[in-house]
Write a protein that holds these residues in place. Sequence first.
Motif, PDB file in Angstrom:
ATOM      1  N   ILE A 193       0.915  -1.135   0.061  1.00 43.71           N
ATOM      2  CA  ILE A 193      -0.011  -0.128   0.048  1.00 43.71           C
ATOM      3  C   ILE A 193       0.916   1.370   0.113  1.00 43.71           C
ATOM      4  O   ILE A 193       1.892   1.475   0.702  1.00 43.71           O
ATOM      5  CB  ILE A 193      -1.064   0.009   1.054  1.00 43.71           C
ATOM      6  N   ASP A 194       0.690   2.204  -0.911  1.00 47.41           N
ATOM      7  CA  ASP A 194       1.266   3.496  -0.776  1.00 47.41           C
ATOM      8  C   ASP A 194       1.360   4.097   0.522  1.00 47.41           C
ATOM      9  O   ASP A 194       0.476   4.203   1.284  1.00 47.41           O
ATOM     10  CB  ASP A 194       0.726   4.317  -2.095  1.00 47.41           C
ATOM     11  N   ARG A 214      -3.907   3.947  -1.256  1.00 46.00           N
ATOM     12  CA  ARG A 214      -4.586   3.663   0.011  1.00 46.00           C
ATOM     13  C   ARG A 214      -6.053   3.772  -0.281  1.00 46.00           C
ATOM     14  O   ARG A 214      -6.840   2.807   0.327  1.00 46.00           O
ATOM     15  CB  ARG A 214      -4.118   4.595   1.088  1.00 46.00           C
ATOM     16  N   SER A 215      -6.590   4.745  -1.199  1.00 47.48           N
ATOM     17  CA  SER A 215      -8.094   4.752  -1.273  1.00 47.48           C
ATOM     18  C   SER A 215      -8.360   3.190  -1.948  1.00 47.48           C
ATOM     19  O   SER A 215      -9.790   3.313  -1.813  1.00 47.48           O
ATOM     20  CB  SER A 215      -8.265   5.836  -2.246  1.00 47.48           C
ATOM     21  N   LEU A 236      -2.096   1.886   8.649  1.00 42.53           N
ATOM     22  CA  LEU A 236      -2.024   2.961   7.534  1.00 42.53           C
ATOM     23  C   LEU A 236      -3.461   3.549   7.586  1.00 42.53           C
ATOM     24  O   LEU A 236      -3.335   4.783   6.909  1.00 42.53           O
ATOM     25  CB  LEU A 236      -1.835   2.432   6.243  1.00 42.53           C
ATOM     26  N   GLY A 237      -4.434   3.131   8.328  1.00 41.91           N
ATOM     27  CA  GLY A 237      -5.517   3.980   8.267  1.00 41.91           C
ATOM     28  C   GLY A 237      -6.668   3.508   9.453  1.00 41.91           C
ATOM     29  O   GLY A 237      -6.149   2.425  10.016  1.00 41.91           O
ATOM     30  N   ILE A 242      -6.055  -0.473   8.284  1.00 43.86           N
ATOM     31  CA  ILE A 242      -5.432  -0.965   7.331  1.00 43.86           C
ATOM     32  C   ILE A 242      -4.031  -1.296   7.979  1.00 43.86           C
ATOM     33  O   ILE A 242      -3.230  -0.582   8.304  1.00 43.86           O
ATOM     34  CB  ILE A 242      -4.911   0.042   6.096  1.00 43.86           C
TER      35      ILE A 242
END
Length: 417
Positions: A193-194, A214-215, A236-237, A242
């Motif tokens: 994931i970026d 990520r979107s 990450l989120g 994530i």
Amino acid sequence: MRLLHLADLHIGIENYGRVDPATGLHSRLRDYLERLDEAIDIGLDAGVDAVLIAGDVYKNRTPNPTQQREFARRIHRLRAIGLPVLILTGNHDVSPAAGRAHAVEIFDALAVDGVTIADRPRIHTLHTRSGPLQVIALPWVTRHALLTREELRMASFLEVETMLIERVERFLRQAADDVDPALPTVLTVHGTIDGATFGAERQVLLGRDLVYPRSLVALPNVDYVAMGHIHRHQALGDHPPIVYPGSIERIDFGEEGEDKGCVIVDLGAKGEAQWRFHKLSARPFVTIAVDVRGVSDPMESVMSAIGRRSLRGAVVRVKIEARPEQEGMVRTEAIRQAIEEAGASFVAAIAVEVERSARGRLTRDDTSVLDGLTPRRALELYLRQKTPPLAEERIAALLAAADELLNEGDGMGVQSQ
């Protein structure tokens, strides 16, 4: 509903250890199996309802029978108490050649009850004691899996990547629409994931990564994103979470400072997933760096540095910076003995880097360096002796290229470890 989220087991990596003549098992194989047992114990103690393994069960797609047997025993333990298990295929599990079996395909071929092998993009429903769990699975994406031979032949590398991302996005958007919004839903992905931070796994990655925005994974109706592929634990989120649990055991000195573990996930009301990282007792890796150029007694400085570190059970390497006239004063056999007496599991290297020398060296009497030496290990030692020193990023890139060649050889019966 409560889940155990694991990834990157890498059973079969056997560097920095030796075979136990009593059992015939490599000491590093025991390390990885003990970490897996520890993670399973954490899950059982927490009362999990299902287990998700987000890819890379083995070192490569050709595990030997002992490795397969030991992993199967752990799966049997989970199934014996009725826990469903989903195994996502990762880049180390699959072959780059179309049509060849992947490392965990035997579970599918035998139709093992309660074990779901997610080797293609699709939605699975796991039946747990707390009700159904929907899992959107995105395994490691190979180009030949999503594109036709004609598309691959005609397109540039950039065009191929663009097409792959577009097709992955279409699948994920459609899957998020197709799931029942009233049921708990997890998306599991083996990939990058970026914005994720890589660790030392750059040295063991096979092939070039697709990097997902990520979107792409922050989808409606998805409560939690169970990631695999990157060895460093990170999140990450938050909406949805994530999470990379990271690998369960340290692979190399590049992971010396990283905690290893697993994640327990609680899926409560829709959109309210909670998770917690649980640290595992991974074998410590310890680097002892000593600069003796300004001292009159190099051995006293080295021994003092060894005495200040906790080495019990550790894989240890020593890096000594010395002047040319001090080289003969450094007694590597005595250093090795001191490290072993301190309870170290394995002495990886004792390297003397001589100022103004044409190159650093591993001394001939450091017999411990030869224990379990593999082609990859020999290359790593050589690269780390270069003068002037190579940057860590350069070493990682060269080792990654070597791993691709060695793992291609694995498919033809050549062993890289």
